[in-house]
Design a protein around this motif. Structure first.
Motif, PDB file in Angstrom:
ATOM      1  N   ASP A  52      47.587  -6.368 -41.193  1.00 45.23           N
ATOM      2  CA  ASP A  52      47.452  -6.584 -39.755  1.00 45.23           C
ATOM      3  C   ASP A  52      48.799  -6.824 -39.065  1.00 45.23           C
ATOM      4  O   ASP A  52      49.010  -6.361 -37.941  1.00 45.23           O
ATOM      5  CB  ASP A  52      46.507  -7.765 -39.467  1.00 45.23           C
ATOM      6  CG  ASP A  52      45.055  -7.438 -39.777  1.00 45.23           C
ATOM      7  OD1 ASP A  52      44.741  -6.251 -40.037  1.00 45.23           O
ATOM      8  OD2 ASP A  52      44.233  -8.372 -39.776  1.00 45.23           O
ATOM      9  N   VAL A  92      50.673  -3.441 -38.653  1.00 47.46           N
ATOM     10  CA  VAL A  92      50.179  -2.533 -37.607  1.00 47.46           C
ATOM     11  C   VAL A  92      50.183  -3.185 -36.224  1.00 47.46           C
ATOM     12  O   VAL A  92      49.723  -2.600 -35.258  1.00 47.46           O
ATOM     13  CB  VAL A  92      48.752  -1.996 -37.936  1.00 47.46           C
ATOM     14  CG1 VAL A  92      48.767  -1.185 -39.207  1.00 47.46           C
ATOM     15  CG2 VAL A  92      47.732  -3.114 -38.000  1.00 47.46           C
ATOM     16  N   LYS A 144      48.543  -5.890 -35.239  1.00 52.96           N
ATOM     17  CA  LYS A 144      47.272  -6.515 -34.868  1.00 52.96           C
ATOM     18  C   LYS A 144      47.363  -8.049 -34.920  1.00 52.96           C
ATOM     19  O   LYS A 144      46.549  -8.740 -34.328  1.00 52.96           O
ATOM     20  CB  LYS A 144      46.178  -6.018 -35.833  1.00 52.96           C
ATOM     21  CG  LYS A 144      44.777  -6.416 -35.468  1.00 52.96           C
ATOM     22  CD  LYS A 144      43.768  -5.793 -36.429  1.00 52.96           C
ATOM     23  CE  LYS A 144      42.383  -6.311 -36.164  1.00 52.96           C
ATOM     24  NZ  LYS A 144      41.420  -5.810 -37.140  1.00 52.96           N
ATOM     25  N   LEU A 145      48.386  -8.555 -35.611  1.00 51.93           N
ATOM     26  CA  LEU A 145      48.567  -9.995 -35.791  1.00 51.93           C
ATOM     27  C   LEU A 145      50.018 -10.339 -35.472  1.00 51.93           C
ATOM     28  O   LEU A 145      50.936  -9.660 -35.947  1.00 51.93           O
ATOM     29  CB  LEU A 145      48.237 -10.367 -37.255  1.00 51.93           C
ATOM     30  CG  LEU A 145      48.209 -11.818 -37.653  1.00 51.93           C
ATOM     31  CD1 LEU A 145      47.061 -12.554 -36.944  1.00 51.93           C
ATOM     32  CD2 LEU A 145      47.997 -11.947 -39.162  1.00 51.93           C
TER      33      LEU A 145
END
Length: 189
Positions: A116, A119, A121-122
């Motif tokens: 994550d 990419v 996302k986090l």
């Protein structure tokens, strides 16, 4: 009474695990719904949940002193409660997996977080905090950490996590664990 208390012990353990799951889910839900609550409502609900965790911890302590057959099975739950109360761990999911002694699931969560963060996302800050919590939980569960993980812990350890590790290093020192939990509750109240 042919079970010699095994059935009762099993039921008690199941009830305690369900209560711990409920409280951890309540904390997780609270964090997920934080944006929908005003600050006062959020703080009050969190305070009430931490008070319930404190009461649950008191019950565990009484059980542990009165029934030695439950000590090993309940000590993991008590450490998880101490972590939640002391704010050493801020992620309810990590606390839950730690309490249930599930290192495999903790490692799976860590791998998901690695993906994550790559990419986008986090965020890096959330990743660092949660990775610290997971690695600390894995270490407390007796899992072998890689040199890379040990270095990450050393470089990023927070004072609260370090304090949690020091206090819980000696499980026979319940008074110190309770003192840490009490200080965490007092500062948040």
């Amino acid at each position: 009474m042919a079970s010699r208390g095994k059935s009762e012990t099993g039921k008690l353990r199941q009830n305690m695990e369900e209560q711990l799951d409920r409280l951890m889910q309540q904390l997780q839900d609270l964090e997920e719904c934080r944006e929908e609550l005003d600050e006062e409502e959020y703080e009050e609900t969190k305070k009430e949940t931490l008070e319930q965790l404190g009461e649950f911890n008191d019950s565990l302590k009484k059980i542990m002193t009165g029934d030695m057959t439950l000590v090993d099975e309940l000590s993991g739950m008590q450490l998880a409660i101490q972590a939640a109360i002391s704010q050493a761990f801020k992620t309810p999911e990590v606390i839950r997996l730690f309490a249930k002694k599930q290192p495999g699931q903790l490692r799976t969560r860590l791998a998901e977080m690695d993906r994550d963060v790559m990419v986008g996302k986090l965020s890096r800050d959330v990743y660092t905090q949660q990775k610290l919590e997971i690695l600390t939980a894995l270490r407390k569960l007796g899992e072998k950490l890689t040199l890379e993980d040990e270095t990450f812990l050393t470089e990023n350890a927070t004072s609260t996590l370090s304090q949690f590790e020091k206090v819980t290093a000696n499980l026979g020192s319940e008074d110190k664990i309770l003192a840490l939990a009490s200080s965490g509750v007092k500062t948040k109240a």
